[in-house]
Design a protein around this motif. Structure first.
Motif, short mmCIF file in Angstrom:
data_model
loop_
_atom_site.label_atom_id
_atom_site.label_comp_id
_atom_site.label_asym_id
_atom_site.label_seq_id
_atom_site.Cartn_x
_atom_site.Cartn_y
_atom_site.Cartn_z
N ASP A 116 39.32 29.17 40.11
CA ASP A 116 40.66 28.98 40.64
C ASP A 116 41.49 30.24 40.47
OD1 ASP A 116 41.55 29.05 38.00
OD2 ASP A 116 41.81 26.89 37.85
N GLN A 117 42.70 30.22 40.99
CA GLN A 117 43.53 31.43 41.07
C GLN A 117 43.81 32.03 39.70
OE1 GLN A 117 44.22 32.66 44.01
NE2 GLN A 117 45.38 34.42 43.30
N PHE A 118 44.11 31.19 38.73
CA PHE A 118 44.42 31.72 37.40
C PHE A 118 43.23 32.45 36.82
CE2 PHE A 118 44.38 31.45 32.79
CZ PHE A 118 45.60 32.01 32.48
N GLU A 119 42.05 31.84 36.90
CA GLU A 119 40.86 32.46 36.34
C GLU A 119 40.51 33.76 37.06
OE1 GLU A 119 38.17 29.22 36.67
OE2 GLU A 119 38.61 28.45 34.68
N PHE A 120 40.72 33.77 38.36
CA PHE A 120 40.44 34.97 39.14
C PHE A 120 41.35 36.11 38.69
CE2 PHE A 120 40.81 37.87 42.70
CZ PHE A 120 39.50 38.00 43.12
N GLU A 121 42.64 35.86 38.58
CA GLU A 121 43.58 36.90 38.19
C GLU A 121 43.38 37.30 36.73
OE1 GLU A 121 47.65 36.55 39.42
OE2 GLU A 121 47.13 35.23 41.09
N ALA A 131 35.67 50.54 56.76
CA ALA A 131 37.04 51.05 56.65
C ALA A 131 37.74 50.46 55.42
CB ALA A 131 37.83 50.71 57.91
N TYR A 132 37.50 49.17 55.16
CA TYR A 132 38.12 48.54 53.99
C TYR A 132 37.57 49.14 52.70
CZ TYR A 132 39.48 45.02 50.57
OH TYR A 132 39.99 44.40 49.46
N MET A 133 36.24 49.29 52.62
CA MET A 133 35.63 49.87 51.44
C MET A 133 36.14 51.30 51.22
SD MET A 133 31.68 48.52 51.78
CE MET A 133 31.15 49.43 50.32
N ASP A 134 36.25 52.06 52.29
CA ASP A 134 36.71 53.45 52.19
C ASP A 134 38.14 53.51 51.66
OD1 ASP A 134 35.95 56.33 53.04
OD2 ASP A 134 37.96 56.06 53.87
N SER A 135 38.99 52.64 52.17
CA SER A 135 40.39 52.65 51.71
C SER A 135 40.50 52.16 50.27
CB SER A 135 41.25 51.78 52.63
OG SER A 135 40.90 50.41 52.52
N VAL A 183 43.27 43.25 46.26
CA VAL A 183 42.30 42.20 45.93
C VAL A 183 42.91 40.82 46.17
CG1 VAL A 183 41.02 41.11 44.05
CG2 VAL A 183 40.96 43.59 44.31
N LEU A 184 44.13 40.62 45.71
CA LEU A 184 44.76 39.30 45.86
C LEU A 184 45.09 39.00 47.32
CD1 LEU A 184 47.07 39.12 42.72
CD2 LEU A 184 44.76 38.19 43.05
N SER A 185 45.38 40.04 48.10
CA SER A 185 45.57 39.83 49.53
C SER A 185 44.26 39.39 50.18
CB SER A 185 46.07 41.12 50.20
OG SER A 185 46.19 40.93 51.60
N ALA A 186 43.14 40.03 49.78
CA ALA A 186 41.83 39.61 50.29
C ALA A 186 41.56 38.16 49.93
CB ALA A 186 40.74 40.52 49.73
N SER A 197 32.21 41.87 44.19
CA SER A 197 32.75 41.00 45.23
C SER A 197 34.24 40.71 45.05
CB SER A 197 31.98 39.68 45.28
OG SER A 197 32.16 38.95 44.08
N ARG A 198 34.81 41.08 43.90
CA ARG A 198 36.26 40.86 43.73
C ARG A 198 37.06 41.62 44.78
NH1 ARG A 198 34.53 40.75 38.43
NH2 ARG A 198 35.18 38.91 37.27
N MET A 199 36.52 42.73 45.27
CA MET A 199 37.27 43.48 46.28
C MET A 199 37.44 42.65 47.55
SD MET A 199 34.52 46.30 47.67
CE MET A 199 35.69 47.00 48.81
#
Length: 237
Positions: free
Chosen positions: A206-211, A118-122, A89-92, A146-148
């Motif tokens: 922002d990044q903190f809230e997302f994580e 392919a991404y959803m399957d993996s 998720v964080l890479s996405a 959508s977090r994925m």
């Protein structure tokens, strides 16, 4: 008589080059500037030459989505499922931060492209390989949503910074009225500053809230998995 220099060999046009150039154009100027005409000019060809590789603007956008999805890094081999999902998720999210136009394009896609599938399957496979039931995995995918892809819909819009602009009298009056009518919303919406470089799109995601939200979700998913959760038993309570 001096020898005339031979013209430089033209790089052969192919689908990969078309899509990579379109992504670069969107990165530089925004997705709205990606047209067949502009892309052809960028490649130094006539617009009709593009149609051998992409049949329409919609197919071009689908292909651009597949290009950026290909940039999402796979999780480390043999990583625990929760670490693997989190890193995926964080890479996405890092990919979306490199390609600021991509979120809006992702949201408009109606077809599931090979890259998307392919991404959803993996992604689903990370849970199934960890022993999750098909039942729980189905509901997990709904919860992650959508977090994925590395983003969530923002709830609050950041108030404009005073350094950027000054509020007019009408705006100040409107904010004061909002504070009177909806004090709890105003307290939360203006609670803290956000780093603009960590935001995907507009708003305060922002990044903190997302994580923070991602970790809460993964912790609860882990609990449900350990409890042997199923839809049938949950509905019968």
């Amino acid at each position: 008589m001096s020898k005339q220099e031979a013209p430089a060999a033209r790089t052969r046009l192919n689908r990969e080059r078309v899509l990579q150039t379109a992504v670069g154009l969107a990165d530089a100027e925004g997705a709205e500037q990606v047209s067949m005409r502009n892309l052809a000019a960028e490649l130094g060809v006539v617009p009709m030459a593009l149609y051998k590789h992409v049949s329409s603007k919609e197919e071009l956008l689908d292909g651009m989505v597949d290009v950026i999805i290909g940039e999402i890094e796979p999780p480390p081999v043999d990583a625990p499922w929760k670490d693997a999902v989190r890193e995926r998720v964080l890479s996405a999210r890092r990919v979306l931060q490199r390609h600021r136009w991509a979120r809006r394009v992702l949201e408009t896609r109606t077809n599931k492209t090979p890259g998307v599938l392919a991404y959803m399957d993996s992604f689903i496979g990370l849970f199934l390989a960890a022993g999750f039931s098909v039942d729980l995995t189905h509901h997990v995918m709904h919860a992650i949503g959508s977090r994925m892809w590395g983003f969530t819909q923002e709830l609050f819009e950041d108030p404009p910074s005073e350094e950027v602009r000054e509020f007019g009298e009408a705006e100040l009056a409107m904010m004061e009225e909002m504070a009177k009518r909806f004090p709890n919303i105003m307290r939360i919406a203006t609670a803290s500053a956000h780093e603009s470089e960590s935001v995907v799109g507009s708003g305060c995601d922002d990044q903190f809230e997302f994580e923070f939200a991602l970790d809460l979700l993964l912790d609860r998913i882990e609990q449900l998995h350990e409890q042997g959760w199923s839809f049938r038993t949950a509905r019968s309570r």
